[in-house]
Design a protein around this motif. Structure first.
Motif, mmCIF file in Angstrom:
data_model
loop_
_atom_site.group_PDB
_atom_site.id
_atom_site.type_symbol
_atom_site.label_atom_id
_atom_site.label_comp_id
_atom_site.label_asym_id
_atom_site.label_seq_id
_atom_site.Cartn_x
_atom_site.Cartn_y
_atom_site.Cartn_z
ATOM 1 N N LEU A 1 0.826 -1.211 0.000
ATOM 2 C CA LEU A 1 0.000 0.000 0.000
ATOM 3 C C LEU A 1 0.860 1.260 0.000
ATOM 4 N N ALA A 2 1.914 1.265 0.791
ATOM 5 C CA ALA A 2 2.773 2.449 0.881
ATOM 6 C C ALA A 2 3.520 2.698 -0.430
ATOM 7 N N VAL A 3 4.084 1.658 -1.024
ATOM 8 C CA VAL A 3 4.873 1.814 -2.251
ATOM 9 C C VAL A 3 3.987 2.221 -3.430
ATOM 10 N N THR A 4 2.885 1.525 -3.612
ATOM 11 C CA THR A 4 2.007 1.862 -4.733
ATOM 12 C C THR A 4 1.329 3.209 -4.514
ATOM 13 N N GLY A 5 1.024 3.516 -3.262
ATOM 14 C CA GLY A 5 0.440 4.818 -2.952
ATOM 15 C C GLY A 5 1.392 5.951 -3.266
ATOM 16 N N ARG A 6 2.655 5.814 -2.877
ATOM 17 C CA ARG A 6 3.648 6.866 -3.137
ATOM 18 C C ARG A 6 3.850 7.052 -4.631
ATOM 19 N N ALA A 7 3.972 5.958 -5.375
ATOM 20 C CA ALA A 7 4.160 6.076 -6.828
ATOM 21 C C ALA A 7 2.945 6.752 -7.472
ATOM 22 N N SER A 8 1.763 6.402 -7.011
ATOM 23 C CA SER A 8 0.542 7.012 -7.541
ATOM 24 C C SER A 8 0.454 8.490 -7.194
ATOM 25 N N LEU A 9 0.798 8.844 -5.970
ATOM 26 C CA LEU A 9 0.754 10.253 -5.572
ATOM 27 C C LEU A 9 1.788 11.070 -6.330
ATOM 28 N N ASP A 10 2.939 10.486 -6.599
ATOM 29 C CA ASP A 10 3.948 11.187 -7.400
ATOM 30 C C ASP A 10 3.428 11.446 -8.820
ATOM 31 N N LEU A 11 2.701 10.481 -9.384
ATOM 32 C CA LEU A 11 2.088 10.678 -10.703
ATOM 33 C C LEU A 11 0.990 11.735 -10.643
ATOM 34 N N ALA A 12 0.117 11.621 -9.653
ATOM 35 C CA ALA A 12 -1.021 12.539 -9.544
ATOM 36 C C ALA A 12 -0.585 13.978 -9.314
ATOM 37 N N SER A 13 0.509 14.159 -8.598
ATOM 38 C CA SER A 13 0.981 15.504 -8.268
ATOM 39 C C SER A 13 1.867 16.102 -9.354
ATOM 40 N N GLY A 14 2.308 15.265 -10.304
ATOM 41 C CA GLY A 14 3.202 15.740 -11.346
ATOM 42 C C GLY A 14 4.672 15.611 -10.994
ATOM 43 N N ARG A 15 4.986 15.046 -9.814
ATOM 44 C CA ARG A 15 6.393 14.843 -9.452
ATOM 45 C C ARG A 15 7.034 13.755 -10.307
ATOM 46 N N ALA A 16 6.203 12.902 -10.902
ATOM 47 C CA ALA A 16 6.673 11.859 -11.816
ATOM 48 C C ALA A 16 5.780 11.889 -13.050
ATOM 49 N N GLN A 17 6.344 11.538 -14.174
ATOM 50 C CA GLN A 17 5.580 11.535 -15.424
ATOM 51 C C GLN A 17 5.127 10.130 -15.824
ATOM 52 N N ALA A 18 5.743 9.109 -15.223
ATOM 53 C CA ALA A 18 5.404 7.729 -15.549
ATOM 54 C C ALA A 18 5.625 6.860 -14.313
ATOM 55 N N TRP A 19 4.990 5.706 -14.336
ATOM 56 C CA TRP A 19 5.180 4.733 -13.254
ATOM 57 C C TRP A 19 6.648 4.315 -13.263
#
Length: 144
Positions: free
Chosen positions: A52-70
């Motif tokens: 939950l923590a790992v997938t949540g962080r990756a998803s939040l990074d995508l949603a916030s624009g801190r990351a452009q891809a998984w």
């Protein structure tokens, strides 16, 4: 002063409407319980919370624009048993991520809405597993 109203996406991310809030499900969880195996299951509570923590962080990074891809090659399940320090870090990440998700869902872009909706469905599934494991351990807290 009244509390701000939450939208459906915010409720789906933090619980409290259709399912128990994560902080309720985690109440009183000990390291011993989190690492206790259940016969027939390939994961422990600690493993589920890591996921939950790992997938949540990756998803939040995508949603916030801190990351452009998984992230490529992201290990979404622990490669080895977690240590007690690892587990404490997982719990800290979950405590940080939930308010962040709620804030991002307040007025999301279309991209953020898509990512957060997927995260909400994924997280709800796994929080249900957390509740079930705690019930099997006999430690599921009573609803507040």
């Amino acid at each position: 002063m009244s509390a701000p109203s939450l939208n459906v996406l915010q409720y789906a991310l933090i619980g409290g409407a259709a399912f128990r809030r994560p902080e309720e499900l985690l109440a009183g969880l000990t390291w011993a319980e989190a690492t206790r195996a259940v016969p027939g299951l390939p994961y422990t509570l600690a493993d589920l919370l890591f996921h939950l923590a790992v997938t949540g962080r990756a998803s939040l990074d995508l949603a916030s624009g801190r990351a452009q891809a998984w992230p490529e090659h992201l290990s979404v399940w622990p490669d080895a048993p977690l240590t007690e320090a690892d587990f404490a870090a997982v719990l800290a990440e979950l405590q940080t991520a939930l308010p962040e998700a709620q804030l991002l869902a307040q007025d999301p872009s279309s991209r953020a809405r898509e990512v957060l909706t997927d995260l909400a469905a994924h997280a709800a599934y796994h929080w249900g597993q957390v509740a079930l494991l705690r019930r099997l351990h006999g430690t599921l807290p009573q609803p507040v």
